[in-house]
Motif scaffolding. Sequence first.
Motif, PDB file in Angstrom:
ATOM      1  N   ARG A   1     -49.154  22.945  -4.989  1.00  0.00           N
ATOM      2  CA  ARG A   1     -49.227  23.883  -3.882  1.00  0.00           C
ATOM      3  C   ARG A   1     -47.865  23.930  -3.197  1.00  0.00           C
ATOM      4  O   ARG A   1     -47.153  22.920  -3.123  1.00  0.00           O
ATOM      5  CB  ARG A   1     -50.284  23.414  -2.871  1.00  0.00           C
ATOM      6  CG  ARG A   1     -51.700  23.676  -3.320  1.00  0.00           C
ATOM      7  CD  ARG A   1     -52.026  25.158  -3.272  1.00  0.00           C
ATOM      8  NE  ARG A   1     -52.078  25.633  -1.898  1.00  0.00           N
ATOM      9  CZ  ARG A   1     -53.170  25.651  -1.158  1.00  0.00           C
ATOM     10  NH1 ARG A   1     -54.308  25.225  -1.672  1.00  0.00           N
ATOM     11  NH2 ARG A   1     -53.140  26.095   0.074  1.00  0.00           N
ATOM     12  N   MET A   2     -47.531  25.068  -2.672  1.00  0.00           N
ATOM     13  CA  MET A   2     -46.216  25.214  -2.038  1.00  0.00           C
ATOM     14  C   MET A   2     -45.974  24.148  -0.963  1.00  0.00           C
ATOM     15  O   MET A   2     -44.905  23.559  -0.888  1.00  0.00           O
ATOM     16  CB  MET A   2     -46.078  26.610  -1.437  1.00  0.00           C
ATOM     17  CG  MET A   2     -46.012  27.728  -2.464  1.00  0.00           C
ATOM     18  SD  MET A   2     -44.553  27.672  -3.520  1.00  0.00           S
ATOM     19  CE  MET A   2     -43.294  28.308  -2.410  1.00  0.00           C
ATOM     20  N   SER A   3     -46.979  23.926  -0.153  1.00  0.00           N
ATOM     21  CA  SER A   3     -46.815  22.940   0.920  1.00  0.00           C
ATOM     22  C   SER A   3     -46.598  21.542   0.374  1.00  0.00           C
ATOM     23  O   SER A   3     -45.761  20.786   0.883  1.00  0.00           O
ATOM     24  CB  SER A   3     -48.046  22.933   1.816  1.00  0.00           C
ATOM     25  OG  SER A   3     -48.088  24.093   2.584  1.00  0.00           O
TER      26      SER A   3
ATOM     27  N   ALA B   1     -43.176  21.297  -0.914  1.00  0.00           N
ATOM     28  CA  ALA B   1     -42.222  21.186   0.198  1.00  0.00           C
ATOM     29  C   ALA B   1     -42.176  19.758   0.715  1.00  0.00           C
ATOM     30  O   ALA B   1     -41.100  19.203   0.951  1.00  0.00           O
ATOM     31  CB  ALA B   1     -42.600  22.155   1.317  1.00  0.00           C
TER      32      ALA B   1
ATOM     33  N   ARG C   1     -40.724  24.667   4.629  1.00  0.00           N
ATOM     34  CA  ARG C   1     -41.477  25.672   3.882  1.00  0.00           C
ATOM     35  C   ARG C   1     -40.644  26.913   3.611  1.00  0.00           C
ATOM     36  O   ARG C   1     -40.727  27.522   2.556  1.00  0.00           O
ATOM     37  CB  ARG C   1     -42.737  26.042   4.658  1.00  0.00           C
ATOM     38  CG  ARG C   1     -43.880  25.125   4.398  1.00  0.00           C
ATOM     39  CD  ARG C   1     -44.708  24.890   5.635  1.00  0.00           C
ATOM     40  NE  ARG C   1     -45.952  24.201   5.322  1.00  0.00           N
ATOM     41  CZ  ARG C   1     -46.114  22.900   5.413  1.00  0.00           C
ATOM     42  NH1 ARG C   1     -45.101  22.148   5.804  1.00  0.00           N
ATOM     43  NH2 ARG C   1     -47.254  22.337   5.116  1.00  0.00           N
TER      44      ARG C   1
ATOM     45  N   LEU D   1     -38.158  26.213   0.855  1.00  0.00           N
ATOM     46  CA  LEU D   1     -38.835  26.132  -0.432  1.00  0.00           C
ATOM     47  C   LEU D   1     -39.236  27.511  -0.934  1.00  0.00           C
ATOM     48  O   LEU D   1     -39.091  27.834  -2.114  1.00  0.00           O
ATOM     49  CB  LEU D   1     -40.076  25.250  -0.327  1.00  0.00           C
ATOM     50  CG  LEU D   1     -40.750  25.107  -1.688  1.00  0.00           C
ATOM     51  CD1 LEU D   1     -39.923  24.213  -2.586  1.00  0.00           C
ATOM     52  CD2 LEU D   1     -42.160  24.598  -1.556  1.00  0.00           C
ATOM     53  N   SER D   2     -39.750  28.328  -0.027  1.00  0.00           N
ATOM     54  CA  SER D   2     -40.173  29.663  -0.428  1.00  0.00           C
ATOM     55  C   SER D   2     -39.003  30.454  -1.014  1.00  0.00           C
ATOM     56  O   SER D   2     -39.124  31.086  -2.067  1.00  0.00           O
ATOM     57  CB  SER D   2     -40.752  30.394   0.786  1.00  0.00           C
ATOM     58  OG  SER D   2     -41.234  31.659   0.420  1.00  0.00           O
TER      59      SER D   2
ATOM     60  N   VAL E   1     -38.029  28.873  -4.431  1.00  0.00           N
ATOM     61  CA  VAL E   1     -38.971  29.194  -5.502  1.00  0.00           C
ATOM     62  C   VAL E   1     -38.792  30.649  -5.938  1.00  0.00           C
ATOM     63  O   VAL E   1     -38.895  30.961  -7.128  1.00  0.00           O
ATOM     64  CB  VAL E   1     -40.419  28.908  -5.063  1.00  0.00           C
ATOM     65  CG1 VAL E   1     -41.411  29.535  -6.013  1.00  0.00           C
ATOM     66  CG2 VAL E   1     -40.650  27.402  -4.994  1.00  0.00           C
TER      67      VAL E   1
ATOM     68  N   ARG F   1     -45.251  31.776  -9.574  1.00  0.00           N
ATOM     69  CA  ARG F   1     -46.239  31.594  -8.515  1.00  0.00           C
ATOM     70  C   ARG F   1     -47.606  32.023  -9.003  1.00  0.00           C
ATOM     71  O   ARG F   1     -47.720  32.877  -9.885  1.00  0.00           O
ATOM     72  CB  ARG F   1     -45.848  32.421  -7.298  1.00  0.00           C
ATOM     73  CG  ARG F   1     -44.981  31.683  -6.317  1.00  0.00           C
ATOM     74  CD  ARG F   1     -44.710  32.548  -5.110  1.00  0.00           C
ATOM     75  NE  ARG F   1     -43.307  32.929  -5.073  1.00  0.00           N
ATOM     76  CZ  ARG F   1     -42.476  32.584  -4.096  1.00  0.00           C
ATOM     77  NH1 ARG F   1     -42.890  31.859  -3.095  1.00  0.00           N
ATOM     78  NH2 ARG F   1     -41.219  32.968  -4.124  1.00  0.00           N
TER      79      ARG F   1
ATOM     80  N   TYR G   1     -49.747  28.411  -5.639  1.00  0.00           N
ATOM     81  CA  TYR G   1     -49.238  27.353  -6.488  1.00  0.00           C
ATOM     82  C   TYR G   1     -47.863  27.745  -7.010  1.00  0.00           C
ATOM     83  O   TYR G   1     -47.584  28.924  -7.222  1.00  0.00           O
ATOM     84  CB  TYR G   1     -50.141  27.133  -7.698  1.00  0.00           C
ATOM     85  CG  TYR G   1     -51.431  26.408  -7.399  1.00  0.00           C
ATOM     86  CD1 TYR G   1     -51.419  25.029  -7.227  1.00  0.00           C
ATOM     87  CD2 TYR G   1     -52.631  27.085  -7.303  1.00  0.00           C
ATOM     88  CE1 TYR G   1     -52.596  24.344  -6.961  1.00  0.00           C
ATOM     89  CE2 TYR G   1     -53.811  26.411  -7.038  1.00  0.00           C
ATOM     90  CZ  TYR G   1     -53.786  25.040  -6.857  1.00  0.00           C
ATOM     91  OH  TYR G   1     -54.949  24.369  -6.598  1.00  0.00           O
ATOM     92  N   ALA G   2     -47.058  26.758  -7.219  1.00  0.00           N
ATOM     93  CA  ALA G   2     -45.825  26.958  -7.984  1.00  0.00           C
ATOM     94  C   ALA G   2     -46.023  26.262  -9.323  1.00  0.00           C
ATOM     95  O   ALA G   2     -46.325  25.063  -9.369  1.00  0.00           O
ATOM     96  CB  ALA G   2     -44.634  26.361  -7.245  1.00  0.00           C
TER      97      ALA G   2
END
Lengths: 180, 180
Positions: A59-61, A64, A71, A74-75, A78, A89, A100-101
């Motif tokens: 998960r992105m979080s 991170a 965040r 990271l965004s 990504v 993604r 998700y990444a």
Amino acid sequence: MTGTRWLSADEQRSWRAYLAATKLLAAQLERELQRSKGFSHAYYDILVRLSEAPDRRLRMSDLADAADSSRSRLSHAVSRLEELGWVVRETCASDRRGAYANLTDAGFAALVDAAPSHVESVRTHLFDPLTPEDARRLGEICEKVVVALREHCPAEQPDGAQPDGARPGGTEPVPAGSAA
Amino acid sequence: MTGTRWLSADEQRSWRAYLAATKLLAAQLERELQRSKGFSHAYYDILVRLSEAPDRRLRMSDLADAADSSRSRLSHAVSRLEELGWVVRETCASDRRGAYANLTDAGFAALVDAAPSHVESVRTHLFDPLTPEDARRLGEICEKVVVALREHCPAEQPDGAQPDGARPGGTEPVPAGSAA
DNA sequence: TAAGTAATGTTCAACGCTCAACTACCAACG
DNA sequence: CGTTGGTAGTTGAGCGTTGAACATTACTTA
């Protein structure tokens, strides 16, 4: 009103050495990775974290947190990795806010390609100049600092990752899992 | 063809702790300095170096070396410090290519103002979690790393500052010299 | 003195990071 | 339900860094 706990001469010397070492080492590793493989250590770190995750996705979080990144950063990162085709993604089914990444095969391959020279850099510039005892102590010291930092700012940091300090996982070499 | 000297489990753990500690500590110090005084650690470092120099001025190149900064970055940073009125440039008489960066009284005052809280941050997040022995060892280890880095890249670094490793000077507190 | 080389410092374009909105969604409470 | 508050993630503007190109001046050698 002189409440300031100034640094002693020894502390100042240690502090200056710390500043110089961390700055120079980071710059050197960045330069070598950039010149040999054309991407930054920030990317490398993200690829490593993803490669270690179950199914090579996170998960992105969580990503991170794992990368000690905001965040926002990271965004953006990504997004750039997506343009390279190294990450894709995927929206999360159970929580539709989430994403998700996923590490792609190409991304994994890029990591496998970059790892040897990067590890060599780390060894050359950090571990080779140190005794094994030094290296062990450096690790202990850094773990203490990390623990203090993580508990000292429970509301300021990107998130409150548990003060583990003892995560397994292989950093540099490519972790368990078959390639391609 | 597996010449890579991968990291051992202990080394990996130390390396990860190092990465986390340096990243988190830098971010924390930056945040606290930024919030309390409104400027970055990069600026702080430049002010410190200038404050320690004879007449509180330094050639741009020497300042870049002292701050482990590239010439380009320093040039930009000094421009911004000039806009704040904390530094003034002065052309060098003996070498007309050159330029001096002079710390102004306002710049010195800004440093004096910022130093106590910054030192407190360093102490809180770095030295307090460590024993005096840890701190001493950390300094020794970092000095080894710095020495290795400085001699390892004689042609790649911004410049070839001599591998001293034992510069005196007080880092955090404002050095000798009368204020105002 | 003229030519070639090296050094100093600045500038520019590309890029990444930060901070503050902002969208979209979940969850709890009335 | 509808509202309120909190969470996940993205976006955009502004700013600083990077690395390369550039102008200028110094040094060296013939």
